[in-house]
Each structure stands twice: as C-alpha cells, then as structure tokens.
Write an enzyme that holds these catalytic residues in place. Structure first.
Site, PDB file in Angstrom:
ATOM      1  N   CYS A   1      98.253 -25.451 -12.478  1.00 12.44           N
ATOM      2  CA  CYS A   1      99.219 -24.753 -11.628  1.00 12.44           C
ATOM      3  C   CYS A   1     100.670 -25.024 -11.995  1.00 12.44           C
ATOM      4  O   CYS A   1     101.577 -24.599 -11.294  1.00 12.44           O
ATOM      5  CB  CYS A   1      98.969 -25.098 -10.164  1.00 12.44           C
ATOM      6  SG  CYS A   1      99.165 -26.843  -9.813  1.00 12.44           S
TER       7      CYS A   1
ATOM      8  N   HIS B   1     113.183 -26.745  -8.423  1.00 14.88           N
ATOM      9  CA  HIS B   1     112.721 -25.855  -7.372  1.00 14.88           C
ATOM     10  C   HIS B   1     113.520 -24.585  -7.249  1.00 14.88           C
ATOM     11  O   HIS B   1     113.002 -23.576  -6.798  1.00 14.88           O
ATOM     12  CB  HIS B   1     112.535 -26.608  -6.062  1.00 14.88           C
ATOM     13  CG  HIS B   1     111.106 -27.000  -5.989  1.00 14.88           C
ATOM     14  ND1 HIS B   1     110.629 -28.061  -6.709  1.00 14.88           N
ATOM     15  CD2 HIS B   1     110.058 -26.382  -5.430  1.00 14.88           C
ATOM     16  CE1 HIS B   1     109.325 -28.098  -6.540  1.00 14.88           C
ATOM     17  NE2 HIS B   1     108.951 -27.097  -5.770  1.00 14.88           N
TER      18      HIS B   1
ATOM     19  N   ARG C   1      98.120 -26.957  -0.653  1.00 17.15           N
ATOM     20  CA  ARG C   1      98.496 -28.305  -1.094  1.00 17.15           C
ATOM     21  C   ARG C   1      99.184 -29.034   0.049  1.00 17.15           C
ATOM     22  O   ARG C   1     100.036 -28.475   0.725  1.00 17.15           O
ATOM     23  CB  ARG C   1      99.432 -28.233  -2.288  1.00 17.15           C
ATOM     24  CG  ARG C   1      99.804 -29.629  -2.775  1.00 17.15           C
ATOM     25  CD  ARG C   1     100.629 -29.594  -4.015  1.00 17.15           C
ATOM     26  NE  ARG C   1     101.969 -29.130  -3.759  1.00 17.15           N
ATOM     27  CZ  ARG C   1     102.897 -28.990  -4.709  1.00 17.15           C
ATOM     28  NH1 ARG C   1     102.587 -29.260  -5.965  1.00 17.15           N
ATOM     29  NH2 ARG C   1     104.097 -28.580  -4.416  1.00 17.15           N
TER      30      ARG C   1
HETATM   31  C1  PEP Z   1     103.761 -29.395 -10.866  1.00 20.37           C
HETATM   32  O1  PEP Z   1     104.317 -30.491 -10.761  1.00 20.37           O
HETATM   33  O2  PEP Z   1     103.464 -28.889 -11.955  1.00 20.37           O
HETATM   34  C2  PEP Z   1     103.455 -28.614  -9.669  1.00 20.37           C
HETATM   35  C3  PEP Z   1     102.744 -27.519  -9.733  1.00 20.37           C
HETATM   36  O3  PEP Z   1     103.982 -29.056  -8.503  1.00 20.37           O
HETATM   37  P1  PEP Z   1     105.506 -28.805  -8.066  1.00 20.37           P
HETATM   38  O4  PEP Z   1     106.152 -27.935  -9.090  1.00 20.37           O
HETATM   39  O5  PEP Z   1     105.468 -28.166  -6.730  1.00 20.37           O
HETATM   40  O6  PEP Z   1     106.045 -30.186  -8.031  1.00 20.37           O
HETATM   41 MG    MG Z   2     104.425 -31.390  -8.812  1.00 13.16          MG
END
Ligand code: PEP
Ligand code: MG
Length: 603
Positions: free
Chosen positions: A506, A193, A335
């Site tokens: 995504c 993140h 989401r």
């Molecule tokens: C993913 O896991 O690719 C996603 C888009 O969700 P996050 O990165 O927020 O876990």
């Molecule tokens: Mg994810």
C-alpha cells in the site's frame, strides 16, 4: 517564463491563478508598552478577536455547505476556543499588569493553556491543543496585519493553484474543492502527507520548491507540472493553453473507464488493485476507476479533520458505515490510527514534546499508550464488521513480534467484550504492516501470527534509508529502488508467501507504473494505490508479464546502486509503456522554454 524545480507528486498538469495560503513560522514580537498605551493595545486584541470570529464563521458555513457538517465541527471548536474566558482574561491581565504588547501576552497565555492541557488526563481535552494552536496562529496573523484575503475562502471562482510554505494534513479542508486545480509548496517530500492528500484528491502537486513564495506573484497564472516536478511562472497564453490541454489529456487517461473487473498479466497471473483512501467520501469514485476494494483506509484523517482530537466510537462507526455503504465486492482494509510523526496538525504541542516524533509515540505505539482511544476505534470497526462482512483490520508501524502479540491480545479483548454484549462479530482478518525495517527482517515470524501483511514503502524507505519522507532537502535520497529497500520488500513478500497469507502493498511505490512493475517482479500481486493512479496501474499490469518482470528484477537486483537498478528497469518499462509520463509525453510536450535558474536538486 520562470521554471522552479521541485518534486512532482500526484500526477497531472494544472494551470491556475496563484493563491498563497498557509502557515509561516510565527514571529511573535515582544516589547514593553507605556501605561497610556494599554487601552490601544487592548483595542487591538478585541478587534483581532472580532475579525477572527468572522473568519471562522465564514469558514464554518462554507465547510458545512461544501464538505458536510462533520468538517464544520472543527470550526465550532475554534469559535469556542476564541471565546474562551481564560484566554481573554489572562491576555488582558498580562497586557495590563506586565505591560507587554498584546502579541506577546497572547502567546504567553496560550503557552500556559497548552501546558495545563498537557497535564489533563482526559485524552479528548488534551487533544484540543491542535485547535488552540490554530486559533492562536490566526490571531497572531491578524495582529501582525498580515492580510488573510484568502484563507478560509471556499468560494473560489477561478481555477486556482494553492501556493504555501507547507500544508499540514489538517489543511485538507482547503484542498477539497473543485476550483483548486494545483498545489505547490516550499516544503514536503514525495511521500509526505501533503503529497498523499493531493494524490487522493487528484490534484497535481509539486513540493519542495525553493523560493516559491518569494518568486510567484499572487493572482498571476501558474503552471504546476507534477510530471516534470516543475512550477512555471509567467507562462505566456500559448504555453498555458498547451499545458492545459496536456493536463486534460492526462486526466482523461487517469479516469478512463477501462479494464474493470478481474485483472491478469499477459502470462495469466491474477492481480488485484485496491485503493488507498483518506476520506470515506472518496469511495463513491472508486467503481469508475476499477478499484477492487480498499487496501488502506487511513483513519487518522477522521482525527485530523477534527483538528487533532479523537473521534468517539459512534463517530468512527458512522465513518466506517459510509465507507462500507458502497460494495465493491472486495475487502475494505481499515487501518488503526497512525498518528504522530508528520501526521499532526502543524503547531501541535506534541511536536514539541517529542524531539523526534517519527521515531516516537506514533501509530500503534500511540494507540497502545492510549487504550481508551484504541478501544473506541476497534469497537467501531468490529461493529461495522458485524454489519457487513467485508472488513479487514491492519495495524501500522509494528516493529517486532512482542509488540504484535500485545496488539493481537488487545484486539481480541475488545472483540470478546463486544461478544459479551451480544454483538455477533465475524472473523475479521488482522494484518500487520511492514513499514519498519525490523518488521521486514522478522517478517517470517510475523507472518506466522498475522492474517495478512501489508507493505508500506513510504515509511519503510524513510526508516531504512534514514530519510525523512517530508523533508525536501533529503528527498534525493528517497529511493524505492535502493537495493536495501528492494531486499526488505522481497523478504516480506517471501515471508507472506511461505506462510500462505495474503501480502498487499500500500505504499506510494505501487501507484507509480515503474514501481508497480518492480513490485510485480518481486512477487506482489495485491496492490493498493492512490485512486487517481488505479487505471494507470491496471493498464500497466495488464501489459506486463509477471515472469518476465521477475527475471528482470532478479537480474537488475545484482546491480550495485538504486540508480542503476532503476535505469535498467526503466528502459524496459519505456518499451512496454510508450504512453508513460516521461516517455512519449516528454517528446510531445510543450516546447522547452528557457527557465531562470531552476533550483538544483542534488543528484
Ligand atoms: C506507508 O508508510 O507506506 C503507508 C502506506 O503508510 P502512510 O503513508 O500512511 O504512513
Ligand atoms: Mg506508514
């Protein structure tokens, strides 16, 4: 010049003054004190509290000024905790009666507070744990005499590169200011993140840099070259200038206002490129980069911005209204909360509760286990949808059909409840994320009962390859071109197609030009990317033929390893996109300067 190797994330090159911030592991000293030392020990505690109060007040004022009152609220909560009578009284009693040093007495009190909180029913109160941990860390740091010249400063006057051991999502508040031009951390992987956040804020970042804090000198110039995944220390003036110029050039390329509106490949296939967002405030910049809607709004950041506590229905609604206040003539995919795993404030007590939180009560599992929290969010989403008919909902971390059906029923119940209250809610498409391998394997089933699918490669890769996405030690195994990953993606895309529903993508893979081309070849036509990469991805897609890439990916997929597949496709991409980082840029880049032993990344 010293070159430290890490993992480039986000794009760009930045030069700024080194500023180390952030968290180190807490080492709480433990020793007994003599009776005559008690007054001195207590004075240390009161002094630490005073200093903490001043720091938090400065933070709150700066946050309110620069980021809005919502973010400032985190610090009001911290002040309340700091002044908490129980925290003060119990710590003092421990010092007086057990004659333990103040650090140990404070830590014991905080532990007992966290244990009590855990047993509390009210989810709001339970979630205060993250704030308590933050305040505790601050007090311990002050007691240890560690200077905090910088933490909390939002008034930087020089271009600054933030150096940290790690940054948690709740540290977002530090990063969201113009003078922070680069980030380098010792921990973190390419889709952690911190990486996502840095990309969202358009800040070049290099993560997983071993020995960073012990090698860099505070206040000296640091170059963060996320294209090369390198942090350069002690660069001379000329090299700094060259890197600065390269950075400006890359930024210009990323923000140029080209290719807005409908987008087609050279053979006429229509492609959409939407944005991944973490903060509603990012919406304002989307039109400029040609984003076609929002393909992923990560609502957990509303939560993390509050220090890990649940927003109520009205707070959710206010955020969604801000998000929807700009009409990009395309859907906005909200989401549902994806909490857990690495998306917890560092030090949050829940990290201790679950030995393996990434596989634990995360995302939809957390929401279903906390129906009050889930319901508040869904009600707000539906209320926002009733005001503008552009909202889609998607649910993270679905692992199979039973779970999906239970979620659908829950969502329907909330919708009915609102209808009974007289709210006229339009049909809101409900999408299932494909980010757990089991979901990809049964995507054909899921696709029959979902309104759309959205593939999240960050987690799909993590779970398929058993590679912690935030762990730099295993980052070399995080491979979007691994044949197993490509097969899973293909299954999901084909399943969506066969069911006649939209499939969006995504994960971070779609923010990388070669990733986007590979996905195009697998049949993806709806991308959702980091805003700073949208112009690049649009340019990439506009230069490519969907048919040609389908053939290339098909042919490359017969190769046995991710590296071979990657290299085969990369060779073709370099011909197609001569401006791509690593292509023309490497040749035109600053001269190679001998480094002092980059830390090897296994390959
Ligand atoms: C993913 O896991 O690719 C996603 C888009 O969700 P996050 O990165 O927020 O876990
Ligand atoms: Mg994810």
């Amino acid at each position: 010049m010293i070159t430290l190797q890490g993992i480039g994330s986000s794009s760009g090159i930045a030069v700024g003054q080194a500023l180390s911030v952030g968290r180190h592991e807490l080492h709480v000293p433990r020793y007994r004190i003599r009776a005559e030392e008690i007054p001195r020990e207590l004075r240390r505690f009161w002094a630490a509290r005073r200093q903490a109060r001043e720091e938090i007040q400065t933070l709150r004022d700066n946050a309110a000024r620069k980021l809005g009152s919502k973010y400032a609220g985190i610090f009001d909560a911290h002040l309340l905790i700091l002044e908490d009578r129980k925290l003060g009284r119990e710590t003092v009693q421990r010092v007086r009666h057990r004659r333990h040093n103040v650090e140990w007495s404070l830590a014991a009190t905080v532990n007992s507070l966290l244990t009590t909180l855990d047993a509390v029913e009210d989810p709001y109160l339970r979630e205060r744990g993250g704030d308590i941990v933050d305040v505790h860390e601050r007090l311990q740091r002050i007691l240890a005499g560690a200077t905090n010249r910088h933490a909390g400063r939002l008034d930087l006057t020089e271009d600054t590169v933030i150096l940290a051991h790690s940054l948690s999502p709740s540290d977002a508040i530090w990063l969201n200011q113009p003078r922070i031009v680069g980030i380098a951390t010792e921990k973190g992987g390419p889709t952690s993140h911190t990486a996502i956040l840095a990309a969202a804020l358009g800040i070049p970042a290099v993560l997983g840099v071993d020995r960073l804090l012990e090698t860099a000198v505070e206040g000296e110039a640091v170059v963060v070259d996320s294209q090369a995944g390198a942090v350069l220390l002690q660069a001379g003036e000329t090299a700094q200038e060259e890197f600065r110029a390269l950075g400006v050039d890359l930024r210009r390329r990323a923000t140029r206002a080209v290719l807005r509106g409908p987008l087609h490949t050279t053979d006429g296939v229509e492609v959409q490129v939407a944005a991944n967002l973490e903060f509603p405030e990012e919406m304002a910049a989307l039109e400029r980069v040609g984003a076609q809607g929002v393909g992923l709004f990560r609502t957990e950041f509303l939560w993390l911005a509050r220090g890990g506590s649940a927003p109520d229905e009205d707070e959710h609604l206010e955020a969604y209204r801000r998000l929807l206040s700009i009409d990009l003539q395309a859907p906005v995919v909200i989401r549902t909360l994806d909490l857990g795993g690495e998306k917890l404030p560092s030090g949050d007590a829940r990290r201790e509760e679950e030995p393996n939180p990434v596989m634990g009560l995360r995302a939809v599992r957390y929401c279903m286990a906390h129906p009050g929290i889930f319901r508040a969010q869904l009600r707000a989403v539906f209320r926002a949808a009733a005001e503008t008919n552009r909202v889609w909902i998607m649910v993270p971390m679905i692992s199979g059909l039973e779970e999906w059906r239970a979620v659908r029923r829950f969502v329907e119940r909330v919708r009915d409840e609102l209808a009974r209250e007289g709210v006229i809610v339009p049909q809101v498409p409900l999408g299932c994320m494909i980010e757990v391998p089991s979901a990809a394997l049964v995507a054909d089933r899921l696709a029959r009962e979902a309104d759309f699918l959205s593939i999240g490669s960050n987690d799909l890769i993590q779970y398929a390859l058993a590679v912690d996405r935030g762990n730099s030690r295993v980052a070399y195994l995080h491979d979007p071109w691994h044949p197993a990953v490509l097969r899973l993606i293909r299954m999901a895309v084909d399943a969506g197609r066969a069911a006649g529903i939209p499939v969006t993508f995504c994960g971070e893979m779609s923010s990388d030009p070669l990733g986007a081309l590979t996905l195009l070849g697998l049949g993806v036509t709806r991308f959702s990317c980091t805003p700073s990469q949208i112009a690049t991805v649009r340019e990439t897609v506009a230069a490519a033929s969907a048919r040609r890439w389908a053939e290339l990916v098909e042919e490359a997929s017969s190769l046995p390893t991710g590296r071979e597949i990657h290299d085969r496709l990369d060779a073709e991409a370099s011909r197609l996109l001569p401006w791509r980082p690593g292509g023309a840029r490497a040749a035109a880049g600053p001269p190679e300067v001998p480094g002092s032993g980059p830390v090897p990344v296994p390959s």
